[in-house]
Scaffold this motif. Sequence first.
Motif: not given
Length: 55
Positions: A25-26, A28, A22, A46, A49-54
Amino acid sequence: MMDSALSGIKKANALQIIDQVKAAVAKWKEYAKEAGVSATSLKMIQKRLLDITSV
């Protein structure tokens, strides 16, 4: 999380590894800029990554 008996990793170690991932990745974007990644690619990464984390 996987059962520690199946993975061979103790829970405390697994949690430590997750925290390390984590943290990496923060940062990146910092790593990508150091590597010369273009602004266009930074925006694309970006978004992904937002797609993955949501989820």
